[in-house]
Design a protein around this motif. Structure first.
Motif, PDB file in Angstrom:
ATOM      1  N   PHE A  17      -4.483   2.733  -6.974  1.00  0.00           N
ATOM      2  CA  PHE A  17      -4.032   3.860  -7.187  1.00  0.00           C
ATOM      3  C   PHE A  17      -4.880   5.234  -6.658  1.00  0.00           C
ATOM      4  O   PHE A  17      -4.280   6.681  -6.306  1.00  0.00           O
ATOM      5  N   ILE A  18      -6.421   5.213  -6.429  1.00  0.00           N
ATOM      6  CA  ILE A  18      -6.956   6.462  -5.925  1.00  0.00           C
ATOM      7  C   ILE A  18      -7.207   6.644  -4.770  1.00  0.00           C
ATOM      8  O   ILE A  18      -7.012   7.537  -4.619  1.00  0.00           O
ATOM      9  N   ASP A  19      -6.969   5.487  -4.053  1.00  0.00           N
ATOM     10  CA  ASP A  19      -6.756   5.480  -2.132  1.00  0.00           C
ATOM     11  C   ASP A  19      -5.836   6.070  -2.127  1.00  0.00           C
ATOM     12  O   ASP A  19      -5.590   7.317  -1.342  1.00  0.00           O
ATOM     13  N   ARG A  20      -4.384   6.081  -2.816  1.00  0.00           N
ATOM     14  CA  ARG A  20      -3.227   6.730  -3.021  1.00  0.00           C
ATOM     15  C   ARG A  20      -2.782   7.812  -3.398  1.00  0.00           C
ATOM     16  O   ARG A  20      -2.381   8.735  -2.952  1.00  0.00           O
ATOM     17  N   TYR A  21      -3.313   8.476  -4.370  1.00  0.00           N
ATOM     18  CA  TYR A  21      -3.396   9.340  -5.074  1.00  0.00           C
ATOM     19  C   TYR A  21      -4.108  10.495  -5.122  1.00  0.00           C
ATOM     20  O   TYR A  21      -4.290  11.482  -5.170  1.00  0.00           O
TER      21      TYR A  21
END
Length: 105
Positions: free
Chosen positions: A33-37
């Protein structure tokens, strides 16, 4: 989007799978989620706090946003994570700004 964790762990095929893993406290899912958002969350925070905010303050607020996702993963609907993160980012940035302005007086 296919994500392979750097730890050699699981593969998350979509947001739903990643969210299920995060409910079980899988740190690789949080990283997904961190990588994506992170760029989306950081943009919202930056737009509220303005150019005067230093990178450490922005990172602290962003970290708080993803910690909130981690702690409340069970209540987030798959397909709605981006909206959830946007609302949390907006609220945390506004609170951070209120605290910063309060310290100036």
């Amino acid at each position: 989007v296919l994500f392979r964790s750097h730890k050699g762990g699981g593969i998350f095929l979509d947001e739903r799978d990643a969210l299920k893993k995060m409910i079980c406290k899988d740190e690789d899912a949080l990283a997904w989620f961190i990588d994506r958002y992170a760029p989306y969350v950081s943009t919202i925070i930056y737009n509220i706090l303005g150019s005067f905010v230093d990178s450490s303050d922005l990172e602290e607020v962003a970290s708080d946003v993803f910690l909130t996702l981690w702690n409340n993963a069970k209540s987030v609907n798959p397909g709605k994570v981006k909206a959830y993160l946007g609302g949390i980012a907006r609220n945390k940035a506004k609170r951070s700004e209120e605290r910063r302005v309060g310290k100036e007086c």
